[in-house]
Design a protein around this motif. Structure first.
Motif, PDB file in Angstrom:
ATOM      1  N   CYS A 222       0.851  -1.187   0.000  1.00  0.00           N
ATOM      2  CA  CYS A 222       0.000   0.000   0.000  1.00  0.00           C
ATOM      3  C   CYS A 222       0.885   1.234   0.000  1.00  0.00           C
ATOM      4  O   CYS A 222       1.395   1.641   1.042  1.00  0.00           O
ATOM      5  CB  CYS A 222      -0.925   0.001   1.217  1.00  0.00           C
ATOM      6  SG  CYS A 222      -2.113   1.372   1.218  1.00  0.00           S
ATOM      7  N   ALA A 223       1.089   1.814  -1.177  1.00  0.00           N
ATOM      8  CA  ALA A 223       1.991   2.952  -1.306  1.00  0.00           C
ATOM      9  C   ALA A 223       1.238   4.267  -1.123  1.00  0.00           C
ATOM     10  O   ALA A 223       0.123   4.435  -1.626  1.00  0.00           O
ATOM     11  CB  ALA A 223       2.667   2.930  -2.673  1.00  0.00           C
ATOM     12  N   GLU A 224       1.869   5.207  -0.408  1.00  0.00           N
ATOM     13  CA  GLU A 224       1.306   6.535  -0.252  1.00  0.00           C
ATOM     14  C   GLU A 224       1.565   7.337  -1.526  1.00  0.00           C
ATOM     15  O   GLU A 224       2.669   7.303  -2.081  1.00  0.00           O
ATOM     16  CB  GLU A 224       1.941   7.246   0.946  1.00  0.00           C
ATOM     17  CG  GLU A 224       1.575   6.643   2.295  1.00  0.00           C
ATOM     18  CD  GLU A 224       0.107   6.851   2.635  1.00  0.00           C
ATOM     19  OE1 GLU A 224      -0.456   7.876   2.179  1.00  0.00           O
ATOM     20  OE2 GLU A 224      -0.465   6.002   3.333  1.00  0.00           O
ATOM     21  N   PRO A 225       0.565   8.073  -2.022  1.00  0.00           N
ATOM     22  CA  PRO A 225       0.793   8.856  -3.242  1.00  0.00           C
ATOM     23  C   PRO A 225       1.752  10.016  -2.996  1.00  0.00           C
ATOM     24  O   PRO A 225       1.766  10.606  -1.916  1.00  0.00           O
ATOM     25  CB  PRO A 225      -0.611   9.364  -3.592  1.00  0.00           C
ATOM     26  CG  PRO A 225      -1.347   9.390  -2.286  1.00  0.00           C
ATOM     27  CD  PRO A 225      -0.805   8.223  -1.495  1.00  0.00           C
ATOM     28  N   THR A 226       2.565  10.323  -3.989  1.00  0.00           N
ATOM     29  CA  THR A 226       3.452  11.476  -3.935  1.00  0.00           C
ATOM     30  C   THR A 226       2.807  12.593  -4.737  1.00  0.00           C
ATOM     31  O   THR A 226       2.661  12.487  -5.958  1.00  0.00           O
ATOM     32  CB  THR A 226       4.838  11.134  -4.515  1.00  0.00           C
ATOM     33  OG1 THR A 226       5.393  10.041  -3.774  1.00  0.00           O
ATOM     34  CG2 THR A 226       5.771  12.322  -4.434  1.00  0.00           C
ATOM     35  N   LEU A 227       2.408  13.665  -4.056  1.00  0.00           N
ATOM     36  CA  LEU A 227       1.644  14.717  -4.706  1.00  0.00           C
ATOM     37  C   LEU A 227       2.502  15.822  -5.286  1.00  0.00           C
ATOM     38  O   LEU A 227       2.040  16.622  -6.091  1.00  0.00           O
ATOM     39  CB  LEU A 227       0.635  15.314  -3.707  1.00  0.00           C
ATOM     40  CG  LEU A 227      -0.338  14.312  -3.082  1.00  0.00           C
ATOM     41  CD1 LEU A 227      -1.271  15.018  -2.115  1.00  0.00           C
ATOM     42  CD2 LEU A 227      -1.137  13.583  -4.159  1.00  0.00           C
ATOM     43  N   CYS A 228       3.759  15.889  -4.867  1.00  0.00           N
ATOM     44  CA  CYS A 228       4.642  16.945  -5.341  1.00  0.00           C
ATOM     45  C   CYS A 228       6.062  16.399  -5.455  1.00  0.00           C
ATOM     46  O   CYS A 228       6.500  15.630  -4.590  1.00  0.00           O
ATOM     47  CB  CYS A 228       4.597  18.131  -4.379  1.00  0.00           C
ATOM     48  SG  CYS A 228       5.580  19.554  -4.903  1.00  0.00           S
ATOM     49  N   LYS A 229       6.752  16.776  -6.531  1.00  0.00           N
ATOM     50  CA  LYS A 229       8.133  16.340  -6.727  1.00  0.00           C
ATOM     51  C   LYS A 229       8.983  17.516  -7.190  1.00  0.00           C
ATOM     52  O   LYS A 229       8.480  18.447  -7.822  1.00  0.00           O
ATOM     53  CB  LYS A 229       8.213  15.224  -7.784  1.00  0.00           C
ATOM     54  CG  LYS A 229       7.608  13.896  -7.356  1.00  0.00           C
ATOM     55  CD  LYS A 229       7.824  12.832  -8.414  1.00  0.00           C
ATOM     56  CE  LYS A 229       7.256  11.488  -7.961  1.00  0.00           C
ATOM     57  NZ  LYS A 229       7.480  10.431  -8.970  1.00  0.00           N
ATOM     58  N   THR A 230      10.270  17.445  -6.860  1.00  0.00           N
ATOM     59  CA  THR A 230      11.219  18.449  -7.320  1.00  0.00           C
ATOM     60  C   THR A 230      12.311  17.762  -8.126  1.00  0.00           C
ATOM     61  O   THR A 230      12.958  16.838  -7.638  1.00  0.00           O
ATOM     62  CB  THR A 230      11.849  19.208  -6.140  1.00  0.00           C
ATOM     63  OG1 THR A 230      10.814  19.893  -5.418  1.00  0.00           O
ATOM     64  CG2 THR A 230      12.864  20.222  -6.635  1.00  0.00           C
ATOM     65  N   ASP A 244       0.089  13.972 -10.467  1.00  0.00           N
ATOM     66  CA  ASP A 244      -1.222  13.328 -10.418  1.00  0.00           C
ATOM     67  C   ASP A 244      -1.191  12.051 -11.237  1.00  0.00           C
ATOM     68  O   ASP A 244      -0.595  12.008 -12.324  1.00  0.00           O
ATOM     69  CB  ASP A 244      -2.309  14.266 -10.959  1.00  0.00           C
ATOM     70  CG  ASP A 244      -2.512  15.480 -10.069  1.00  0.00           C
ATOM     71  OD1 ASP A 244      -3.086  15.320  -8.985  1.00  0.00           O
ATOM     72  OD2 ASP A 244      -2.073  16.585 -10.463  1.00  0.00           O
ATOM     73  N   VAL A 245      -1.831  11.008 -10.716  1.00  0.00           N
ATOM     74  CA  VAL A 245      -1.812   9.693 -11.351  1.00  0.00           C
ATOM     75  C   VAL A 245      -3.244   9.254 -11.645  1.00  0.00           C
ATOM     76  O   VAL A 245      -4.105   9.277 -10.761  1.00  0.00           O
ATOM     77  CB  VAL A 245      -1.113   8.655 -10.451  1.00  0.00           C
ATOM     78  CG1 VAL A 245      -1.140   7.277 -11.124  1.00  0.00           C
ATOM     79  CG2 VAL A 245       0.311   9.071 -10.139  1.00  0.00           C
TER      80      VAL A 245
END
Length: 285
Positions: A222-230, A244-245
């Motif tokens: 169960c992976a937590e979504p990553t909402l922001c990346k740099t 967004d996926v």
């Protein structure tokens, strides 16, 4: 087996196909719409008598081989193929392996997002489609062999295009991607237990990466979504994007869309990349 529903379904699918659709001449005196029964039988590699009995709700339960032939001959969609199997009392078998075929509508969608970087990932994290801005922001995937388009392999085993980080991700984002991809891949392995490609990828990662082996041993799925990346791009520098996926459940694929806040420096960077593309701006000495 629902013989009556099966008969009606076969007839309706046969009547919607023209001879030209399957490369057959129309011929004179064609009084019925679509294909003739003998033509459908020929395309499915079964006897006309057998096919006729199926359409008359008198036939025996078709084997999976016969059902596959009927689905091919009648040009059934994935949903129609599954429906055919259920009517015949033989639920469809699970997919042998992750699909790499991207629907045309999805390809059209990502190409119509000029201010967003978008790509499509298979269930094993292979990049199977992308738009121009994704290639400019991350890498020209068209120049890579298929093996090097797998993001989970590149994250744990390399080669990485920008130093030790995957596409210049921050340490936190790199760690989050590693954890998320390992968890997703474990779930994928459970969905496709007999697929040699999935098994080979997992074995390769376990043998080549202690980090992956540690994450794999946790059995988390169960992976937590990553909402922001740099990301740090070699041309435009630091780019912070929302991530967004969109899940494509019917193909077991995901559309990943990167966008920047309007008017932000990252938005200006993406606009520049959309113009420059994948070309380099180095000045020859």
């Amino acid at each position: 087996m629902d013989r009556r529903e099966l008969a009606d379904f076969l007839r309706s699918r046969r009547e919607r196909i023209t001879p030209a659709d399957v490369g057959l001449p129309a011929g004179p005196r064609r009084r019925t719409p679509g294909l003739r029964r003998e033509e459908a039988a020929q395309l499915a590699f079964i006897s006309t008598e057998y096919y006729t009995r199926l359409e008359q709700a008198r036939g025996p339960r078709p084997s999976r081989e016969v059902l596959a032939g009927l689905a091919r001959a009648l040009r059934l969609s994935d949903a129609e193929r599954d429906h055919l199997h259920h009517l015949a009392g033989a639920p469809p078998a699970p997919a042998a392996g992750p699909s790499r075929e991207v629907r045309q509508s999805i390809l059209d969608l990502i190409r119509r997002l000029p201010q967003a970087a978008a790509l499509v990932l298979s269930a094993t994290y292979e990049v199977i489609a992308w738009n121009d801005l994704a290639a400019a922001l991350m890498e020209d995937f068209s120049a890579l062999p298929r093996r090097d388009r797998n993001l989970v392999r590149r994250a744990f085993l390399g080669p990485r295009p920008t130093g030790s980080r995957l596409y210049g991700l921050s340490d936190a984002d790199t760690e989050a991607f590693a954890r998320s991809s390992a968890q997703h891949l474990r779930a994928t392995a459970a969905r496709y237990p007999d697929d040699p490609g999935v098994a080979a990828l997992v074995s390769e990662l376990l043998a080549g990466s202690e980090e992956f082996a540690r994450l794999w041993a946790s059995h988390d799925v169960c992976a937590e979504p990553t909402l922001c990346k740099t990301l740090r791009h070699p041309m435009v520098g630091r780019v912070t994007v929302s991530c967004d996926v969109l899940d494509l459940a019917d193909r077991d694929q995901r559309v990943v869309i990167y966008t920047a806040a309007p008017g932000s420096p990252s938005d200006e960077a993406l606009r520049l990349l959309s113009v420059v593309g994948t070309q380099r701006m180095d000045v020859p000495g």
